[in-house]
Enzyme design. Structure first.
Site, mmCIF file in Angstrom:
data_model
loop_
_atom_site.group_PDB
_atom_site.id
_atom_site.type_symbol
_atom_site.label_atom_id
_atom_site.label_comp_id
_atom_site.label_asym_id
_atom_site.label_seq_id
_atom_site.Cartn_x
_atom_site.Cartn_y
_atom_site.Cartn_z
ATOM 1 N N ASP A 21 0.862 -1.181 0.000
ATOM 2 C CA ASP A 21 0.000 0.000 0.000
ATOM 3 C C ASP A 21 0.901 1.233 0.000
ATOM 4 O O ASP A 21 1.284 1.733 1.058
ATOM 5 C CB ASP A 21 -0.907 -0.029 1.228
ATOM 6 N N HIS A 22 1.222 1.738 -1.210
ATOM 7 C CA HIS A 22 2.186 2.822 -1.360
ATOM 8 C C HIS A 22 1.591 4.010 -2.098
ATOM 9 O O HIS A 22 0.636 3.860 -2.868
ATOM 10 C CB HIS A 22 3.411 2.325 -2.144
ATOM 11 N N SER A 44 3.494 0.935 11.136
ATOM 12 C CA SER A 44 3.669 2.333 11.548
ATOM 13 C C SER A 44 4.078 3.247 10.397
ATOM 14 O O SER A 44 4.184 4.453 10.580
ATOM 15 C CB SER A 44 4.689 2.431 12.683
ATOM 16 N N GLY A 45 4.294 2.684 9.196
ATOM 17 C CA GLY A 45 4.443 3.497 7.999
ATOM 18 C C GLY A 45 5.861 3.881 7.645
ATOM 19 O O GLY A 45 6.807 3.636 8.388
ATOM 20 N N GLU A 46 5.976 4.464 6.455
ATOM 21 C CA GLU A 46 7.250 5.006 5.966
ATOM 22 C C GLU A 46 7.028 6.444 5.501
ATOM 23 O O GLU A 46 5.993 6.759 4.901
ATOM 24 C CB GLU A 46 7.799 4.186 4.785
ATOM 25 N N ASN A 50 5.711 7.323 1.899
ATOM 26 C CA ASN A 50 4.309 7.302 1.495
ATOM 27 C C ASN A 50 3.431 8.260 2.282
ATOM 28 O O ASN A 50 2.430 8.750 1.767
ATOM 29 C CB ASN A 50 3.757 5.884 1.665
ATOM 30 N N GLY A 105 11.193 -4.521 15.819
ATOM 31 C CA GLY A 105 11.924 -4.369 17.069
ATOM 32 C C GLY A 105 11.016 -4.650 18.249
ATOM 33 O O GLY A 105 9.851 -5.026 18.097
#
Length: 323
Positions: A37-38, A105-107, A110, A174
């Site tokens: 999903d980008h 948590s996304g990048e 995007n 993590g």
């Protein structure tokens, strides 16, 4: 036996092609599918980034068996969590129970498009936890009013709710994300075959739940061509998620990977047409404890050849190796 999945990589194909590819993946015999999903591709050479929720709706109608899943959606920036809950519930209805909602948590790549800056990872995890609370409440059919630290919800309710809400997966990299996944998720998602991630997930409540990994591969009868294509389109992959989540633009990824060589890429991504090489690349995931592995065939124009080869050669080899 580990399940083998197919990835609809939205960064490397247009919407109609993506639907065609997953139809072929179902016919080929893949056990499940996932879709990225980008808003941007990782590198300009990938060349695409359609709206995945429209693609998934079309895929739900074009297929009948193969499970569908976001891998993954960020429910905190481009999308409000109440909207994500509505989209996921609709997808579960359209697919007749074949949808799983993968969240992360996304990048920056995007999410920056809606403005507001890119907060620290601690804040992003706070936002994800709050979003998970909202989505869970709406999946339960509740009428939600909320004044949160990061999100407000004003008199929200899902009016088209499936009998069984979509299972929620949370992507981990993590300790903090593993704790979130253990508390909130029905399954865990990771792109690195690190057993310590699954151990941490189990310690926070994830024991016995599915764990889904992902592996890029590059099939081609010409191994040199496969290596070149993998380097051209996927050399960003080795940066690790602490780096990949922060860079804001495909040109940033191009700059960050300018010294990555084709040989570097070939060391981490199986290339060519030797099925044993692909089997050995999957093995670290199975040894770490992953129950599902989604393959990403690099190159939007090479999907049909990969799927034909998978049906005849790769899937039988993988199922024989990991029965």
């Amino acid at each position: 036996m580990v399940q083998i999945g197919y990835t609809m990589m939205t960064e490397q194909a247009g919407p109609r092609d993506l639907v065609d590819h997953v139809v072929r993946a179902e016919e080929t015999g893949f056990d499940f599918s996932v879709a990225s999903d980008h808003y941007f591709p990782w590198l300009r050479t990938q060349g695409h980034s359609p709206y995945v929720w429209s693609v998934l709706g079309a895929a739900a109608q074009a297929t009948s068996r193969i499970p569908l899943m976001t891998y993954v959606t960020c429910p905190t920036f481009r999308y409000h969590p109440a909207v994500v809950a509505q989209k996921a519930a609709t997808m579960q209805l359209l697919s007749q129970g074949r949808f799983r909602l993968g969240l992360g948590s996304g990048e920056n790549l995007n999410e920056h498009v809606v403005g507001g800056g890119w907060p620290s990872v601690d804040v992003r995890h706070e936002m994800l936890e709050e979003a998970l609370d909202i989505i869970r409440a709406l999946f339960e059919g509740r009428h939600v009013n909320r004044r949160g630290t990061h999100f407000d919800v004003e008199s929200a309710k899902l009016w088209d709710l499936p009998d069984q809400p979509p299972p929620i997966g949370v992507a981990v990299s993590g300790e903090r994300s593993c704790a979130l996944a253990g508390r909130y998720a029905d399954l865990v998602i990771a792109v690195e075959p690190k057993p310590e991630l699954l151990t941490a997930f189990d310690q926070h409540g994830g024991e016995g739940k599915p764990r889904v990994g992902q592996l890029p591969v590059c099939y081609d009868t010409d191994r040199d061509a496969a290596v070149r294509r993998a380097h051209d389109q996927f050399r960003w992959f080795g940066g690790g998620w602490k780096v990949n989540s922060e860079l804001p633009h495909p040109d940033s990824f191009a700059d960050a990977t300018q010294f990555v060589t084709p040989d570097d890429v070939a060391e981490s991504i199986p290339c060519g047409d030797d099925p044993d090489t692909f089997v050995e690349a999957v093995r670290p995931f199975t040894e770490a404890g992953f129950t599902e592995v989604a393959l990403v065939q690099i190159g939007g124009d090479s999907q049909h050849e990969f799927l034909d080869w998978s049906a005849k050669t790769l899937l039988p080899e993988l199922r024989g190796a990991f029965a």
